[in-house]
Enzyme design. Sequence first.
Site, short mmCIF file in Angstrom:
data_model
loop_
_atom_site.label_atom_id
_atom_site.label_comp_id
_atom_site.label_asym_id
_atom_site.label_seq_id
_atom_site.Cartn_x
_atom_site.Cartn_y
_atom_site.Cartn_z
N THR A 124 11.82 21.70 -36.70
CA THR A 124 13.26 21.88 -36.92
C THR A 124 13.99 20.56 -37.14
O THR A 124 13.57 19.51 -36.62
CB THR A 124 13.85 22.59 -35.67
N ASP A 125 15.12 20.63 -37.83
CA ASP A 125 15.96 19.44 -38.02
C ASP A 125 16.61 19.00 -36.70
O ASP A 125 17.15 17.89 -36.62
CB ASP A 125 17.04 19.68 -39.09
N GLU A 126 16.56 19.86 -35.67
CA GLU A 126 17.22 19.51 -34.41
C GLU A 126 16.55 18.32 -33.72
O GLU A 126 17.14 17.71 -32.84
CB GLU A 126 17.26 20.72 -33.48
N TYR A 149 14.98 22.44 -25.83
CA TYR A 149 14.33 23.01 -27.02
C TYR A 149 13.98 21.92 -28.03
O TYR A 149 12.83 21.78 -28.44
CB TYR A 149 15.24 24.07 -27.66
N SER A 150 15.00 21.13 -28.43
CA SER A 150 14.73 20.17 -29.51
C SER A 150 13.80 19.05 -29.03
O SER A 150 12.98 18.55 -29.81
CB SER A 150 16.03 19.61 -30.09
N LYS A 153 10.34 20.37 -29.32
CA LYS A 153 9.88 20.38 -30.72
C LYS A 153 9.54 18.96 -31.17
O LYS A 153 8.54 18.74 -31.85
CB LYS A 153 10.93 21.00 -31.64
N PRO A 204 31.99 34.93 -29.47
CA PRO A 204 32.14 33.75 -28.61
C PRO A 204 31.88 32.45 -29.35
O PRO A 204 30.75 32.16 -29.76
CB PRO A 204 31.07 33.98 -27.52
P1 NAD Z 1 11.70 33.65 -32.86
O1 NAD Z 1 12.22 33.33 -31.50
O2 NAD Z 1 12.36 34.70 -33.67
O3 NAD Z 1 10.15 34.05 -32.77
C1 NAD Z 1 9.24 33.36 -31.98
C2 NAD Z 1 7.95 34.17 -31.94
O4 NAD Z 1 6.98 33.43 -31.18
C3 NAD Z 1 8.12 35.53 -31.26
O5 NAD Z 1 7.44 36.51 -31.99
C4 NAD Z 1 7.47 35.32 -29.89
O6 NAD Z 1 6.92 36.51 -29.34
C5 NAD Z 1 6.38 34.31 -30.23
N1 NAD Z 1 5.95 33.52 -29.07
C6 NAD Z 1 6.75 32.88 -28.17
N2 NAD Z 1 6.00 32.27 -27.24
C7 NAD Z 1 4.70 32.52 -27.57
C8 NAD Z 1 3.45 32.14 -27.00
N3 NAD Z 1 3.38 31.40 -25.87
N4 NAD Z 1 2.31 32.55 -27.59
C9 NAD Z 1 2.36 33.33 -28.72
N5 NAD Z 1 3.51 33.73 -29.29
C10 NAD Z 1 4.67 33.32 -28.72
O7 NAD Z 1 11.68 32.25 -33.61
P2 NAD Z 1 11.97 31.91 -35.14
O8 NAD Z 1 13.43 31.74 -35.32
O9 NAD Z 1 11.23 32.86 -36.00
O10 NAD Z 1 11.32 30.45 -35.23
C11 NAD Z 1 9.96 30.28 -35.58
C12 NAD Z 1 9.63 28.81 -35.61
O11 NAD Z 1 10.48 28.15 -36.54
C13 NAD Z 1 9.82 28.10 -34.28
O12 NAD Z 1 8.77 27.18 -34.10
C14 NAD Z 1 11.15 27.37 -34.44
O13 NAD Z 1 11.19 26.20 -33.64
C15 NAD Z 1 11.12 27.05 -35.92
N6 NAD Z 1 12.45 26.92 -36.55
C16 NAD Z 1 13.38 27.90 -36.41
C17 NAD Z 1 14.61 27.76 -37.05
C18 NAD Z 1 15.67 28.85 -36.94
O14 NAD Z 1 16.78 28.64 -37.44
N7 NAD Z 1 15.38 30.01 -36.38
C19 NAD Z 1 14.89 26.63 -37.82
C20 NAD Z 1 13.89 25.64 -37.93
C21 NAD Z 1 12.68 25.81 -37.29
P1 TYD Z 2 22.38 28.62 -32.86
O1 TYD Z 2 22.30 29.79 -33.78
O2 TYD Z 2 22.07 28.81 -31.41
O3 TYD Z 2 21.48 27.49 -33.52
P2 TYD Z 2 21.34 25.93 -33.11
O4 TYD Z 2 22.10 25.64 -31.88
O5 TYD Z 2 19.87 25.84 -32.88
O6 TYD Z 2 21.82 25.18 -34.29
O7 TYD Z 2 23.85 28.02 -32.93
C1 TYD Z 2 24.38 27.57 -34.18
C2 TYD Z 2 25.76 26.99 -33.90
O8 TYD Z 2 26.62 28.03 -33.43
C3 TYD Z 2 25.76 25.96 -32.78
O9 TYD Z 2 26.73 24.95 -33.10
C4 TYD Z 2 26.21 26.71 -31.56
C5 TYD Z 2 27.15 27.75 -32.14
N1 TYD Z 2 27.23 29.04 -31.40
C6 TYD Z 2 28.48 29.51 -30.98
O10 TYD Z 2 29.53 28.89 -31.19
N2 TYD Z 2 28.51 30.71 -30.31
C7 TYD Z 2 27.38 31.43 -30.03
O11 TYD Z 2 27.46 32.51 -29.40
C8 TYD Z 2 26.10 30.92 -30.48
C9 TYD Z 2 24.85 31.67 -30.22
C10 TYD Z 2 26.10 29.71 -31.18
#
Ligand code: NAD
Ligand code: TYD
Length: 335
Positions: A124-126, A149-150, A153, A204
Site C-alpha cells: 500500500t501507499d500508506e 496497519y501501515s 505493511k 461519520p
Molecule cells: P480485505 O480486508 O477485504 O481482505 C483480506 C482477506 O485476507 C480476507 O479475505 C481475509 O479473510 C484474509 N485474511 C486475513 N488474515 C488472514 C490470514 N491470517 N490468513 C489467510 N487469510 C487471511 O482486504 P483488501 O482490501 O482486499 O486488501 C488486500 C490486500 O491489498 C492487503 O494486503 C492490503 O494491505 C492491500 N491493499 C489494500 C488497499 C485498499 O484500498 N483496500 C490498497 C492498497 C493495498
Molecule cells: P479508509 O477507507 O479507512 O482508508 P485509509 O485510512 O486506509 O486511507 O479511510 C479513507 C479516508 O476516509 C481516511 O482519511 C479516513 C476517512 N474516514 C472517515 O472520515 N470516516 C470513516 O468512517 C472512515 C472509515 C474513513
Amino acid sequence: MKLLVTGGAGFIGSAFIRLVLGDPTVQILNVDKLTYAGNLDNLRSVENNPQYAFVRADVADRAAMRDAFEHHRPETVVHFAAESHVDRSILNPQPVFDTNLAGTFTLLETARAFGVARFVHVSTDEVYGSIETPLEADEAYPLKPSSPYSASKAGSDLLALSYFTTYRFPVVVTRASNNYGPYQFPEKLLPLMISNALQDRPLPVYGDGQQIRDWLYVDDHCRAILAVLGGGRDGQIYNIGGSRSLANLDVIGAILSATGKPESLIQHVGDRPGHDRRYALSSRKIMSELQWAPLVDFEDGLRRTIRWYQDNEPWLEHLRTGEYQRYYAENYGNR
Ligand code: NAD
Ligand code: TYD
C-alpha cells in the site's frame, strides 16, 4: 500457470481471482482464513470453475501452508491476505502483527522452500506516510508509516525485499493507493458512506474531512498486479496509483449527490489518532515499464460501485449477521 492466491475471499483478492480466471490456462488455489473480511459469497461466480479451488487456512500456520504448497505446487504466488483496516489496527494491533508480519514471513519461507518462481507481495501507499503538497512518493521515497496497519505493511515489504537481496528469491512488491469498487467491506470510506447513505444513516467524517486520498478502481489495481506478475522485475517495487486525488468531503459529496441524499447526513466525529493528511503517489514506473494505466475514471467507477451496492442489499445484510459478527466481537469488541 499454477497460481496460489492468499486472501482471495477479500475485496481485492476476489476481484483478482475473477479477472485471472478469464485465462483458461490458469489454475488457482485460494488460501484464506475467512476472517470477518473474507466472504466466499464474493466468489460465487467462480466457485464451480474447475480451474479454481479453495482452502481455509491461516497464512501464519506453517503446517497448513506446507500442505497447501505440497498439494497445489504453485509456480507463482500473489499475497493479498492481510488485516487491512487502519481503524481496526488501532483498536487491536495483535491480528495485524500476526497476519501482516508473522503471516507474510511464514508464507515467504514456505514459498522459498518450494522454489516458487514469482512472489507478488501486495502492499500500500500508506507505507510512505503523509505526503506534503505538492510532493508525490515514488518507489524510492522514505517509509514513514503512521498506524500499526501501515507499519506492518512497511515491515512486511522490507522483509519480502530482503528475500530477494539475501536469497535471490523472486519477490516483487506493489504499493497501491486507496481502492474502491464492488464487494468492499463496509468499514472503509466508500462502502461505509454508500451503505449508510442508502439507509439514511449518518456519515461519520473524521476531523475536518479535508484529508486527501488517491482513488483507484479495484479492477485497474488487479490489471496492474497481473502486469507485475507477468512482467515485473525481481526485487523491484511498483507504485499503483489511481491518478485521482480527492478530499474525503468531496468524495462524500459525490456519493450524496449520486444517491440523492441530503448533506444533513454528514456528521463530523472525532479524528483518527495519527491520521495521515495526504497520500500522493507517482506511478510513472509501472506506466513506462509495463504500459499500465488506470482505465476507470472516478465518476464512472463511483457510479458502478453505488449501483452494485444498491443491487446487492442481501450481500450487505449477510455481513450484519453470521460468523463475521462473532470474529468481530472477539477481536474488536462490540462497537
Ligand atoms: P480485505 O480486508 O477485504 O481482505 C483480506 C482477506 O485476507 C480476507 O479475505 C481475509 O479473510 C484474509 N485474511 C486475513 N488474515 C488472514 C490470514 N491470517 N490468513 C489467510 N487469510 C487471511 O482486504 P483488501 O482490501 O482486499 O486488501 C488486500 C490486500 O491489498 C492487503 O494486503 C492490503 O494491505 C492491500 N491493499 C489494500 C488497499 C485498499 O484500498 N483496500 C490498497 C492498497 C493495498
Ligand atoms: P479508509 O477507507 O479507512 O482508508 P485509509 O485510512 O486506509 O486511507 O479511510 C479513507 C479516508 O476516509 C481516511 O482519511 C479516513 C476517512 N474516514 C472517515 O472520515 N470516516 C470513516 O468512517 C472512515 C472509515 C474513513
